[in-house]
Design a protein around this motif. Structure first.
Motif, PDB file in Angstrom:
ATOM      1  N   ASN A 209       6.650   1.099  -9.716  1.00 42.78           N
ATOM      2  CA  ASN A 209       8.195   0.810  -9.431  1.00 42.78           C
ATOM      3  C   ASN A 209       8.363   1.248  -7.701  1.00 42.78           C
ATOM      4  O   ASN A 209       8.349   2.677  -7.706  1.00 42.78           O
TER       5      ASN A 209
ATOM      6  N   GLU B  57      13.692  -6.574 -14.758  1.00 43.33           N
ATOM      7  CA  GLU B  57      15.001  -5.836 -14.323  1.00 43.33           C
ATOM      8  C   GLU B  57      16.057  -6.642 -13.821  1.00 43.33           C
ATOM      9  O   GLU B  57      15.560  -7.722 -13.087  1.00 43.33           O
ATOM     10  N   ARG B  58      17.056  -6.282 -14.061  1.00 38.27           N
ATOM     11  CA  ARG B  58      18.407  -7.060 -13.379  1.00 38.27           C
ATOM     12  C   ARG B  58      18.117  -6.833 -11.693  1.00 38.27           C
ATOM     13  O   ARG B  58      17.793  -5.690 -11.406  1.00 38.27           O
TER      14      ARG B  58
ATOM     15  N   GLY C  89      12.048   3.204 -15.151  1.00 39.79           N
ATOM     16  CA  GLY C  89      12.313   4.335 -15.637  1.00 39.79           C
ATOM     17  C   GLY C  89      13.329   4.328 -16.813  1.00 39.79           C
ATOM     18  O   GLY C  89      13.136   4.788 -18.101  1.00 39.79           O
ATOM     19  N   THR C  90      14.468   3.773 -16.327  1.00 36.45           N
ATOM     20  CA  THR C  90      15.534   3.477 -17.506  1.00 36.45           C
ATOM     21  C   THR C  90      15.115   2.622 -18.488  1.00 36.45           C
ATOM     22  O   THR C  90      15.588   2.969 -19.645  1.00 36.45           O
TER      23      THR C  90
END
Ligand SMILES: N[C@H](CCC[C@H](N)C(=O)O)C(=O)O
Length: 276
Positions: free
Chosen positions: A13, A210-211, A220-221
């Motif tokens: 990422n 991912e948004r 990670g989140t």
């Protein structure tokens, strides 16, 4: 305007990290999109600004911008790269740092082996906190996506996540269903869509659309949200290895209102300047 930056990644990422303490940085959403562009700019999933805190109980503030220019509340892989950055740039000697983010304080810690562990705070499940449109809080929800009923878990790690269980992440409809879930009307602020394959009670495989960035090599989140969902469903133990396309993250959560812990790698790729 010339801006010094460091290109970094956490399990693939990738980030453009900018010291906005020792240089004046005022970037428009359009300039952020340009920097994030993998052909016309530097290329990154997110751009991170390192700033002085605005609150007394924090050592730093860090602001997170997706590749589409949107500012967001939280970034787990970014928090690890942030810690490596402030140490490598002698902005602090502390190993445990209180970091102000748009969704509150997180406390990343630089371990002696160079890895970074982050207290990501407690997950939030109330629809209003995610935010998610639902009549009441539930363990799972049914989401109509292009005429198909999908079962999701919905929660917040400071940023919104929808988590789906799949048999095999390699064949999961990440880019198609993920893109539709991201903009689903029941998520008024959009959402990150995680596709989780349970390998065993202490190991999952995960892909995340991912948004504001599309599918990334790791989130990670998203890893935190997937493990919290799996534990809540009774499918996972307290500590889980999360295998992503970019590497392995370790997540642990004790349940309830306890914090989620994220540990993983950080890599400095290069330092440079960009002219805007
Ligand atoms: N795309 C996310 C922000 C980055 C999160 C991700 N890179 C992480 O490591 O947590 C969002 O819009 O909420």
């Amino acid at each position: 305007m010339n801006i010094k930056f460091t290109k970094m990644h956490g399990a693939g990422n990738d980030f453009v990290v900018i010291d906005a303490i020792n240089q004046t940085v005022n970037l428009s959403a359009e300039q952020i999109r340009h920097i994030a562009d993998r052909h016309m700019g530097v290329g990154c999933d997110q751009l991170l600004l390192v700033e002085r805190p605005t609150r007394d109980d924090a050592d730093f503030r860090y602001r997170i911008f997706n590749a589409d220019g949107s500012e967001v509340e939280q970034c787990g892989n970014g928090a690890r790269c942030f810690v490596r950055f402030v140490h490598d740039h002698s902005l602090t000697q502390q190993h445990e740092i209180r970091v102000e983010t748009a969704s509150g304080i997180i406390v990343p810690k630089l371990e002696n082996d160079g890895r970074v562990t982050v207290n990501m705070g407690a997950p939030r499940f109330e629809p209003v906190d995610i935010p998610f449109v639902a009549t009441e809080r539930a363990l799972t929800y049914t989401l109509d996506v292009a005429g198909k009923d999908l079962t999701i878990c919905a929660l917040s790690m400071g940023n919104p996540h929808a988590v789906l269980l799949v048999d095999d992440v390699d064949t999961a409809p990440v880019t198609t269903s993920g893109a539709l879930i991201e903009i689903h009307p029941r998520f008024p602020n959009r959402v990150n869509a995680g596709f989780m394959q349970i390998v065993d009670r202490s190991h999952i495989r995960l892909r995340v659309f991912e948004r504001g960035a599309g599918e990334t090599l790791a989130c990670g989140t998203g890893a935190c949200a997937a493990v919290v969902a799996g534990i809540s469903l009774g499918l996972l133990d307290q500590q889980v290895e999360v295998s992503t396309h970019g590497g392995t993250l370790t997540i642990s959560w004790g349940g309830g209102n306890t914090p989620v812990w994220l540990t993983g790698p950080t890599v400095n790729v290069f330092e440079a300047e960009i002219s805007l």
